[in-house]
Motif scaffolding. Structure first.
Motif, PDB file in Angstrom:
ATOM      1  N   HIS A  18       4.577  -3.939  12.086  1.00 13.16           N
ATOM      2  CA  HIS A  18       3.596  -3.048  11.460  1.00 13.16           C
ATOM      3  C   HIS A  18       2.214  -3.477  11.936  1.00 13.16           C
ATOM      4  CE1 HIS A  18       1.914  -0.465   8.322  1.00 13.16           C
ATOM      5  NE2 HIS A  18       1.043  -1.432   8.099  1.00 13.16           N
ATOM      6  N   THR A  33       7.993  -6.912  10.044  1.00 12.23           N
ATOM      7  CA  THR A  33       8.580  -6.291   8.852  1.00 12.23           C
ATOM      8  C   THR A  33      10.032  -6.697   8.646  1.00 12.23           C
ATOM      9  OG1 THR A  33       9.106  -4.320  10.147  1.00 12.23           O
ATOM     10  CG2 THR A  33       7.041  -4.296   8.903  1.00 12.23           C
ATOM     11  N   VAL A  49       6.521  -7.468   2.033  1.00 11.36           N
ATOM     12  CA  VAL A  49       7.391  -6.476   2.668  1.00 11.36           C
ATOM     13  C   VAL A  49       8.461  -6.064   1.666  1.00 11.36           C
ATOM     14  CG1 VAL A  49       9.070  -6.068   4.523  1.00 11.36           C
ATOM     15  CG2 VAL A  49       7.028  -7.452   4.964  1.00 11.36           C
TER      16      VAL A  49
END
Length: 64
Positions: free
Chosen positions: A2, A21, A46
């Motif tokens: 990300h 992630t 996460v």
């Protein structure tokens, strides 16, 4: 992965950081600024493969 866009706490330039992630729950990483090469500590959460929140701060004193 990300991608986040932050302002370096040292040189105040815009930088991009990639967060993994594939980790679970809360994670802390240290990434160097792309501009001034000083370390930035990034903490992020996460959930289900998505970054739900993040924060960042300088590790060293800010001499600028």
């Amino acid at each position: 992965m990300h991608e986040i866009h932050i302002q370096c706490p040292y040189c105040l330039q815009a930088v991009t950081i990639l967060l993994d992630t594939g980790v679970y729950e809360n994670t802390t990483v240290v990434e160097d600024c792309e501009v001034c090469c000083r370390p930035i500590e990034v903490s992020y959460d996460v959930y289900a493969g998505e970054v739900t929140s993040y924060s960042y701060e300088s590790i060293e004193g800010n001499e600028f």
